[in-house]
Design a protein around this motif. Structure first.
Motif, PDB file in Angstrom:
ATOM      1  N   LEU A  99      -1.495 -22.101 -91.905  1.00 49.64           N
ATOM      2  CA  LEU A  99      -1.981 -21.611 -90.617  1.00 49.64           C
ATOM      3  C   LEU A  99      -2.215 -22.759 -89.639  1.00 49.64           C
ATOM      4  CD1 LEU A  99      -2.737 -18.740 -89.577  1.00 49.64           C
ATOM      5  CD2 LEU A  99      -5.118 -19.294 -90.157  1.00 49.64           C
ATOM      6  N   ARG A 100      -2.827 -23.817 -90.143  1.00 54.69           N
ATOM      7  CA  ARG A 100      -3.094 -25.017 -89.339  1.00 54.69           C
ATOM      8  C   ARG A 100      -2.974 -26.233 -90.250  1.00 54.69           C
ATOM      9  NH1 ARG A 100      -8.506 -24.187 -85.780  1.00 54.69           N
ATOM     10  NH2 ARG A 100      -7.536 -25.861 -84.583  1.00 54.69           N
ATOM     11  N   ASN A 104      -8.956 -20.340 -94.384  1.00 57.76           N
ATOM     12  CA  ASN A 104      -9.384 -20.280 -92.991  1.00 57.76           C
ATOM     13  C   ASN A 104     -10.892 -20.037 -92.898  1.00 57.76           C
ATOM     14  OD1 ASN A 104      -8.553 -20.247 -90.134  1.00 57.76           O
ATOM     15  ND2 ASN A 104      -9.274 -18.128 -90.177  1.00 57.76           N
ATOM     16  N   ALA A 105     -11.429 -19.225 -93.824  1.00 59.87           N
ATOM     17  CA  ALA A 105     -12.870 -18.969 -93.845  1.00 59.87           C
ATOM     18  C   ALA A 105     -13.645 -20.254 -94.129  1.00 59.87           C
ATOM     19  CB  ALA A 105     -13.193 -17.910 -94.896  1.00 59.87           C
ATOM     20  N   ARG A 106     -13.140 -21.035 -95.072  1.00 61.37           N
ATOM     21  CA  ARG A 106     -13.785 -22.327 -95.384  1.00 61.37           C
ATOM     22  C   ARG A 106     -13.717 -23.265 -94.175  1.00 61.37           C
ATOM     23  NH1 ARG A 106     -15.996 -26.664 -96.339  1.00 61.37           N
ATOM     24  NH2 ARG A 106     -15.458 -28.158 -97.953  1.00 61.37           N
ATOM     25  N   ASP A 118       1.927 -21.724 -84.580  1.00 61.78           N
ATOM     26  CA  ASP A 118       3.113 -22.563 -84.765  1.00 61.78           C
ATOM     27  C   ASP A 118       3.975 -22.106 -85.934  1.00 61.78           C
ATOM     28  OD1 ASP A 118       2.444 -24.100 -82.637  1.00 61.78           O
ATOM     29  OD2 ASP A 118       1.742 -25.828 -83.772  1.00 61.78           O
ATOM     30  N   THR A 119       3.400 -21.332 -86.839  1.00 61.21           N
ATOM     31  CA  THR A 119       4.137 -20.865 -88.012  1.00 61.21           C
ATOM     32  C   THR A 119       4.040 -19.339 -88.085  1.00 61.21           C
ATOM     33  OG1 THR A 119       2.213 -20.955 -89.493  1.00 61.21           O
ATOM     34  CG2 THR A 119       3.521 -22.980 -89.254  1.00 61.21           C
ATOM     35  N   LYS A 120       4.670 -18.786 -89.118  1.00 62.54           N
ATOM     36  CA  LYS A 120       4.647 -17.341 -89.330  1.00 62.54           C
ATOM     37  C   LYS A 120       3.463 -16.903 -90.187  1.00 62.54           C
ATOM     38  CE  LYS A 120       9.676 -16.790 -88.966  1.00 62.54           C
ATOM     39  NZ  LYS A 120      10.904 -16.310 -89.664  1.00 62.54           N
ATOM     40  N   ALA A 121       2.612 -17.853 -90.564  1.00 64.21           N
ATOM     41  CA  ALA A 121       1.460 -17.519 -91.411  1.00 64.21           C
ATOM     42  C   ALA A 121       0.524 -16.567 -90.681  1.00 64.21           C
ATOM     43  CB  ALA A 121       0.713 -18.788 -91.804  1.00 64.21           C
TER      44      ALA A 121
END
Length: 216
Positions: A108-109, A159-161, A188-191
Motif C-alpha cells: 500500500l505504501r 496499515n492499522a499498525r 500508486d499500486t493496485k493494493a
C-alpha cells in the motif's frame, strides 16, 4: 556538459551506485566495470572525471597490483551526494520498481528510512488487505540486494499498525527523520486498503436494520 548533466549521466550513476554501496572499499577499474556492467573505456573515462572532481580518490597501488579508487569522505558535498544517491539511482528507484512490479497487489505504501555507514538500506512496507508472501519478499530483496550491492533491512507492517504509530515508536522517529523518503504513496499500486472495523460494524447495522423492517 554541465555539472548536473555529468552527475546524473548513466555511467556516473552506475559507478557511484557501486562505490557508495561500500564507501570504504577500494575498487580497481576492472572490478568497477564488472559490477557496473560498463565497458572498460567508459569506466576509465568516467573515473577521470570523478577523481578530478574529488568525489572519488585514488590509492597508491602496492607492488604488482592495479590502481584502485574509493569514495572520498572528505569531499565537501559527500553527505549531500550520498543522500542524493540513496534517494535516486542507488536505492530508492530500484526498490520502488521491485515493489511495484512484484507486490503491486499487496504493498500500500513504502518508505526508505535511511542508510547506515555500512550501506544497509532500511525500508518500511505497509501492506493493505493482502499481506506480501514472506518467502517471496525475502527472495526479491536478496536478488535486489545483489543487484544494487546494498543490504536491505525490511519492515513489513499492516496499515492499522502504521496508523497507530506513536512518537515513541522507533519506526515513527525514523519516518520523521530528514533521510526518510516515501517511495510508494497511496494509490500508486493496485493494493486495496483493509476494510476498517468501523466500516464492518456500520455495514452490519444497516443489514440488521433492513432485516428488522416489516415486510410489505
Amino acid at each position: 556538459m554541465s555539472a548536473a548533466d555529468f552527475l546524473f549521466a548513466p555511467e556516473v550513476q552506475k559507478l557511484l551506485r557501486v562505490a557508495y554501496a561500500a564507501p570504504d572499499q577500494p575498487f580497481s577499474s576492472s572490478e568497477l566495470a564488472r559490477r557496473s556492467k560498463l565497458a572498460p573505456d567508459d569506466v576509465a573515462r568516467t573515473l577521470e572525471h570523478l577523481v578530478g572532481s574529488g568525489i572519488l580518490k585514488r590509492q597508491k597501488p602496492k607492488a604488482d597490483q592495479a590502481d584502485t579508487v574509493s569514495v572520498d569522505r572528505t569531499f565537501i558535498f559527500h553527505d549531500e551526494l550520498r543522500s542524493i544517491a540513496l534517494k535516486s539511482f542507488a536505492a530508492a528507484e530500484p526498490v520502488r520498481s521491485m515493489l511495484r512490479t512484484k507486490f503491486k497487489d499487496s504493498v500500500l505504501r513504502a518508505f526508505v528510512l535511511g542508510e547506515d555507514q555500512d550501506g544497509t538500506v532500511e525500508l518500511l512496507v505497509v501492506h493493505g488487505q493482502l499481506t506480501p508472501d514472506e518467502a517471496a519478499m525475502t527472495a526479491a530483496c536478496q536478488k535486489l540486494s545483489k543487484s544494487i550491492h546494498r543490504h536491505l533491512k525490511m519492515h513489513v507492517i499492516s496499515n492499522a499498525r502504521f496508523n497507530s504509530l506513536t512518537p515513541r515508536d522507533p519506526l515513527a522517529s525514523k519516518l520523521a527523520a530528514p533521510s526518510a523518503l516515501e517511495i510508494i504513496a497511496l494509490g500508486d499500486t493496485k493494493a486495496r486498503p483493509p476494510v476498517e472495523r468501523a466500516g464492518l460494524l456500520q455495514s452490519a447495522k444497516k443489514k440488521l436494520a433492513a432485516l428488522s423492517r416489516p415486510s410489505a
